[in-house]
Design an enzyme around this catalytic site. Structure first.
Site, PDB file in Angstrom:
ATOM      1  N   TYR A  37     -47.314   1.138 -14.447  1.00  0.00           N
ATOM      2  CA  TYR A  37     -46.141   0.397 -13.979  1.00  0.00           C
ATOM      3  C   TYR A  37     -45.947  -0.866 -14.807  1.00  0.00           C
ATOM      4  O   TYR A  37     -46.919  -1.521 -15.209  1.00  0.00           O
ATOM      5  CB  TYR A  37     -46.317  -0.017 -12.510  1.00  0.00           C
ATOM      6  CG  TYR A  37     -46.341   1.136 -11.545  1.00  0.00           C
ATOM      7  CD1 TYR A  37     -45.470   2.212 -11.683  1.00  0.00           C
ATOM      8  CD2 TYR A  37     -47.236   1.150 -10.472  1.00  0.00           C
ATOM      9  CE1 TYR A  37     -45.490   3.261 -10.775  1.00  0.00           C
ATOM     10  CE2 TYR A  37     -47.259   2.193  -9.559  1.00  0.00           C
ATOM     11  CZ  TYR A  37     -46.376   3.251  -9.718  1.00  0.00           C
ATOM     12  OH  TYR A  37     -46.385   4.273  -8.833  1.00  0.00           O
ATOM     13  N   HIS A 193     -41.157  -2.134  -1.044  1.00  0.00           N
ATOM     14  CA  HIS A 193     -42.061  -1.674  -2.105  1.00  0.00           C
ATOM     15  C   HIS A 193     -43.524  -1.653  -1.673  1.00  0.00           C
ATOM     16  O   HIS A 193     -44.400  -1.324  -2.487  1.00  0.00           O
ATOM     17  CB  HIS A 193     -41.919  -2.570  -3.351  1.00  0.00           C
ATOM     18  CG  HIS A 193     -40.739  -2.223  -4.209  1.00  0.00           C
ATOM     19  ND1 HIS A 193     -39.732  -3.122  -4.520  1.00  0.00           N
ATOM     20  CD2 HIS A 193     -40.388  -1.061  -4.832  1.00  0.00           C
ATOM     21  CE1 HIS A 193     -38.833  -2.534  -5.291  1.00  0.00           C
ATOM     22  NE2 HIS A 193     -39.204  -1.293  -5.500  1.00  0.00           N
ATOM     23  N   ARG A 223     -33.598   1.166 -15.676  1.00  0.00           N
ATOM     24  CA  ARG A 223     -35.011   1.469 -15.832  1.00  0.00           C
ATOM     25  C   ARG A 223     -35.230   2.922 -15.439  1.00  0.00           C
ATOM     26  O   ARG A 223     -34.380   3.526 -14.792  1.00  0.00           O
ATOM     27  CB  ARG A 223     -35.900   0.543 -14.974  1.00  0.00           C
ATOM     28  CG  ARG A 223     -35.706   0.722 -13.480  1.00  0.00           C
ATOM     29  CD  ARG A 223     -36.586  -0.243 -12.685  1.00  0.00           C
ATOM     30  NE  ARG A 223     -38.004  -0.001 -12.896  1.00  0.00           N
ATOM     31  CZ  ARG A 223     -38.730   0.833 -12.135  1.00  0.00           C
ATOM     32  NH1 ARG A 223     -38.195   1.485 -11.131  1.00  0.00           N
ATOM     33  NH2 ARG A 223     -40.002   1.015 -12.392  1.00  0.00           N
ATOM     34  N   ASN A 225     -37.769   5.725 -13.488  1.00  0.00           N
ATOM     35  CA  ASN A 225     -38.909   6.041 -12.648  1.00  0.00           C
ATOM     36  C   ASN A 225     -39.094   7.562 -12.737  1.00  0.00           C
ATOM     37  O   ASN A 225     -38.186   8.276 -13.153  1.00  0.00           O
ATOM     38  CB  ASN A 225     -38.644   5.602 -11.203  1.00  0.00           C
ATOM     39  CG  ASN A 225     -39.882   5.746 -10.368  1.00  0.00           C
ATOM     40  OD1 ASN A 225     -40.988   5.481 -10.841  1.00  0.00           O
ATOM     41  ND2 ASN A 225     -39.724   6.188  -9.134  1.00  0.00           N
ATOM     42  N   GLU A 265     -35.870   9.587 -12.590  1.00  0.00           N
ATOM     43  CA  GLU A 265     -34.791   8.802 -11.999  1.00  0.00           C
ATOM     44  C   GLU A 265     -34.310   7.774 -13.024  1.00  0.00           C
ATOM     45  O   GLU A 265     -35.092   6.952 -13.502  1.00  0.00           O
ATOM     46  CB  GLU A 265     -35.280   8.058 -10.760  1.00  0.00           C
ATOM     47  CG  GLU A 265     -35.631   8.981  -9.608  1.00  0.00           C
ATOM     48  CD  GLU A 265     -36.206   8.241  -8.414  1.00  0.00           C
ATOM     49  OE1 GLU A 265     -36.424   8.902  -7.379  1.00  0.00           O
ATOM     50  OE2 GLU A 265     -36.474   7.015  -8.507  1.00  0.00           O
ATOM     51  N   TYR A 316     -50.090   8.611  -5.302  1.00  0.00           N
ATOM     52  CA  TYR A 316     -48.846   8.077  -4.749  1.00  0.00           C
ATOM     53  C   TYR A 316     -47.663   8.985  -5.107  1.00  0.00           C
ATOM     54  O   TYR A 316     -46.773   9.237  -4.288  1.00  0.00           O
ATOM     55  CB  TYR A 316     -48.603   6.660  -5.285  1.00  0.00           C
ATOM     56  CG  TYR A 316     -47.250   6.110  -4.901  1.00  0.00           C
ATOM     57  CD1 TYR A 316     -46.988   5.715  -3.596  1.00  0.00           C
ATOM     58  CD2 TYR A 316     -46.229   6.022  -5.840  1.00  0.00           C
ATOM     59  CE1 TYR A 316     -45.732   5.237  -3.234  1.00  0.00           C
ATOM     60  CE2 TYR A 316     -44.973   5.540  -5.491  1.00  0.00           C
ATOM     61  CZ  TYR A 316     -44.733   5.156  -4.189  1.00  0.00           C
ATOM     62  OH  TYR A 316     -43.494   4.699  -3.843  1.00  0.00           O
ATOM     63  N   LYS A 317     -47.663   9.488  -6.337  1.00  0.00           N
ATOM     64  CA  LYS A 317     -46.565  10.339  -6.775  1.00  0.00           C
ATOM     65  C   LYS A 317     -46.715  11.774  -6.272  1.00  0.00           C
ATOM     66  O   LYS A 317     -45.852  12.616  -6.548  1.00  0.00           O
ATOM     67  CB  LYS A 317     -46.478  10.329  -8.308  1.00  0.00           C
ATOM     68  CG  LYS A 317     -45.977   8.996  -8.878  1.00  0.00           C
ATOM     69  CD  LYS A 317     -46.063   9.006 -10.395  1.00  0.00           C
ATOM     70  CE  LYS A 317     -45.650   7.675 -11.000  1.00  0.00           C
ATOM     71  NZ  LYS A 317     -44.206   7.439 -10.928  1.00  0.00           N
TER      72      LYS A 317
END
Ligand code: HEM
Length: 343
Positions: A37, A193, A223, A225, A265, A316-317
């Protein structure tokens, strides 16, 4: 534009697929062989003709199918679209931004005619012609945000700015990567978040918020993601977890190329002129692994990113369970050649 709109589905029989053109213009998000990140924002300026950055709001071959899927989600669950009463002006700002952009960028599909506050909007692909009074919601079939986002690919949230914070207080969210508008609505920047691992302690969200609070009208930023999704399912919402969560247990070396999708994204951030709110379009692009590996440099890099990613990010993903399998599958396409920085 040199393409037709696909007749395809994002559920049940999953007939979604990318044409050669769509694969070539896919926004592969990695500019190096590893990923962590960061505050990865850059000006949202027009890009190469044909690329997803050419226009402010990209319209591609999946447009009509995505709009049909959105309508199905909303029929099942109207809470995917919500706007707190004070966000209506931001909704009009968004409607104006999208209508003006699309009429300018795709004049063969969209048109906007204005006589004072009396506007006529024409959306030829969706066979819509609507005359309405700007800022008068009684002249539209839905609120302004809902009206325009039923005709625009991607999810959208609108953030009010006050007390040096951003508050997520309206949105159209039907194609999300496992988060819920109904749960998050009313939260501030750090609060919504909160589930993200490692980024808070790196100061990513402090810096991102500071930047966004100063975002200027007319200077949007963007950006990327990304995550992974089994099957080309747009609606991977927590509300529907029982439908898609268990599919992660069905991955094999044989079906991975067809069923595992990289989900990218393209997120943009826009200061809105009347409300001073920030609009956050989240445009989702899907590509199955079999399609991705037709571009050798993407295949190599994808292998290295998946292999080396921090386990907390993979968890997390949502692909920690399949990470070894994905790494083994992708390794077939990694000849070990060095890759150069950039795309
Ligand atoms: C994840 C919303 C701007 C970085 C998320 C999530 C939401 C969200 C709802 C999912 C959290 C969950 O698991 O429940 C927003 C909104 C923004 C915004 C509404 C605009 C106002 C940003 C910016 C950054 C950022 C500017 C820049 C650093 C991230 C990261 C994740 C995330 C790194 C984790 C994504 C992943 O690994 O899949 N965001 N965000 N966000 N956001 Fe944002």
């Amino acid at each position: 534009m040199g393409f037709e709109f696909n007749n395809e589905t994002f559920r049940n029989d999953f007939t979604f697929k990318n044409s050669e053109r769509a694969i070539r213009r896919f926004p592969f998000p990695f500019d190096r062989d590893d990923y962590m990140y960061s505050v990865n924002m850059e000006p949202h300026v027009p890009g190469r003709p044909g690329s997803v950055f050419e226009h402010a709001f990209d319209v591609d071959e999946h447009y009509l199918a995505e709009m049909r899927d959105r309508d199905l989600v909303l029929k099942e669950d109207p809470l995917r679209c919500q706007s707190l009463p004070h966000m209506e002006l931001a909704g009009w700002d968004l409607l104006e931004l999208i209508m003006e952009s699309k009429a300018r960028d795709y004049p063969h599909w969209f048109a906007l005619h204005k006589t004072g506050n009396r506007w006529t909007w024409i959306n030829r692909p969706m066979e819509i012609e609507q005359t309405f009074t700007f800022l008068d919601p009684s002249t539209l079939p839905y609120g302004p945000m809902e009206y325009i986002t039923r005709q625009t690919q991607g999810d959208f949230t609108l953030q009010d700015q006050r007390d040096d914070n951003l508050w997520i207080e309206a949105g159209m969210v039907t194609t999300q990567a496992d988060w819920s508008l109904d749960f998050d609505i009313g939260m501030g920047f750090h609060e919504w978040h909160a589930p993200v691992p490692l980024a808070h302690e790196k100061g990513v969200f402090d810096r991102a918020l500071k930047f966004l609070l100063k975002l200027q009208h007319g200077a949007p930023v963007r950006r990327f993601n990304w995550t992974h999704t089994v099957d080309p399912l747009l609606d991977t919402s927590p509300e529907n977890y029982p439908k898609w969560g268990p599919t992660r247990t069905e991955m094999t070396m044989e079906n991975l190329g067809q069923r595992m999708h990289l989900r990218v994204e393209l997120q943009t951030l826009w200061r809105l002129p009347r409300s001073n709110a920030i609009a956050f379009p989240i445009r989702c692009y899907l590509i199955k692994y079999d399609e991705l590996v037709t571009v050798p440099k993407w295949a190599r890099r994808m292998h290295r990113v998946v292999r080396d990613i921090h386990p907390e990010l993979a968890a997390y993903k949502g692909f920690l369970r399949n990470r070894d399998l994905m790494t083994a599958w992708l390794a077939q396409y990694d000849d070990g050649a060095p890759t150069s920085p950039g795309w």
